[in-house]
Design an enzyme around this catalytic site. Structure first.
Site, PDB file in Angstrom:
ATOM      1  N   SER A 101       0.809  -1.221   0.000  1.00  0.00           N
ATOM      2  CA  SER A 101       0.000   0.000   0.000  1.00  0.00           C
ATOM      3  C   SER A 101       0.841   1.269   0.000  1.00  0.00           C
ATOM      4  CB  SER A 101      -0.959  -0.002   1.198  1.00  0.00           C
ATOM      5  OG  SER A 101      -0.239  -0.205   2.397  1.00  0.00           O
TER       6      SER A 101
ATOM      7  N   HIS B  30       1.640   4.558   4.855  1.00  0.00           N
ATOM      8  CA  HIS B  30       0.941   5.256   3.776  1.00  0.00           C
ATOM      9  C   HIS B  30       1.497   6.658   3.580  1.00  0.00           C
ATOM     10  CE1 HIS B  30      -2.779   2.490   4.600  1.00  0.00           C
ATOM     11  NE2 HIS B  30      -1.760   1.856   4.045  1.00  0.00           N
TER      12      HIS B  30
END
Length: 318
Positions: A144, A195
């Site tokens: 991610s 992230h």
């Protein structure tokens, strides 16, 4: 390498179905390779997750640097894999066609490692700022972080779009920041720092020095080309031109060199005079000099009267 055991992976089956709907022939090569690698390592992980995840404690203090390579391509469960690879499928198709496969593969490789480094730096800062050593133990896996970096690139190369985040229409310029907060609120177990590291690396590429550094590092390899440079027909033959300089491409001469600055009527008149003079002197050149390109201006050695007499003698012979 261990084979994953247990229940039927519904997320994996749904991912394979989505890939089949798109069609393997419609997925660029590097994007497809990333999908296959992540699926393969999900089914056959190199090591258990606690031995491949990246953290300050494992990556920095214990210097298990191989985790920088292993952590992005391992996933916690099938739905973690599904959401990441569906996002990779869409972003990969968009970006690989824009950046070309070789450069896109280069980006994936650099981002995968660099995001792990930035992630450890962010966690280390939290340890110092909050005086909480538990952040050193936060261990992250998954693709991610790379996907957030690719989202920044996609928004950079396709500006002016609108993204839907939780039903809200958000400008693509700010969508990654809204998604960063939204995902953390919906799924508190996700790695906020991981992230954020992806977003920061993406900004380092689009707005910072990372892109120039990558170009400089890859400059010696001819297959790594600048994705923003227009391609031309001769670009693939630079080595040929270097080895054989006598065949180097040169820019065309200026139009003035061919016309001598004359109008069309003057050019025609001059051409007739040149033709007559060549006949008069057997087509020879003066002093064995090579004539220049364009219209030839003969040396002014004969007067007009002499030229007239030569013409009369020629007609008399005929």
């Amino acid at each position: 390498m261990q084979r994953r055991q247990g229940r039927v992976n519904a997320g994996l089956l749904l991912l394979l179905y989505q890939i089949s709907q798109v069609g393997l022939q419609n997925i660029p090569s590097v994007t497809l390779a990333v999908l296959v690698l992540n699926i393969f390592l999900f089914l056959n992980p190199v090591r258990p997750l606690h031995e491949v995840c990246i953290s300050v404690n494992e990556g920095f203090y214990r210097q298990n640097w191989q985790r920088l390579l292993l952590s992005p391509v391992h996933h916690a469960d099938d739905w973690h894999l599904y959401y990441n690879m569906i996002s990779m499928l869409w972003k990969g198709i968009m970006l690989e066609r824009k950046l070309k496969s070789v450069w896109f593969a280069y980006i994936i490789a650099v981002f995968s490692v660099l995001i792990g480094v930035v992630y450890m730096a962010l966690e280390f800062m939290l340890v110092k700022i909050l005086n909480d050593p538990s952040y050193e133990m936060n261990c992250a896996v998954g693709f991610s972080g790379v996907l957030f970096a690719l989202k920044v690139l996609n928004n950079h190369y396709n500006p002016g779009r609108v993204s839907s985040v939780l039903g809200l229409q958000i400008s693509s310029k700010y969508a990654c920041w809204v998604e960063l907060v939204a995902i953390h609120l919906i799924s508190p177990g996700t790695s906020f720092a991981g992230h954020l590291a992806g977003i920061l690396v993406g900004l380092m590429y689009t707005m910072g020095p990372l892109k120039k550094i990558m170009k400089a590092c890859a400059g010696a390899v001819t297959s790594f080309t600048d994705p923003d440079r227009p391609r031309d027909y001769y670009s693939g033959y630079s080595d040929y031109y270097y080895r054989y300089p006598e065949y180097q491409y040169t820019t065309p001469r200026n139009y003035y060199d061919y016309t001598g600055g004359l109008t069309e009527e003057e050019q025609l008149e001059r051409a007739v005079l040149n033709s007559l003079n060549e006949r008069d002197f057997g087509g020879a050149t003066y002093n064995n000099e090579r004539r220049p390109y364009g219209f030839w201006f003969p040396p002014e050695q004969n007067s007009e009267e002499e030229v007239r007499r030569q013409r009369l003698r020629r007609f008399d012979r005929s």
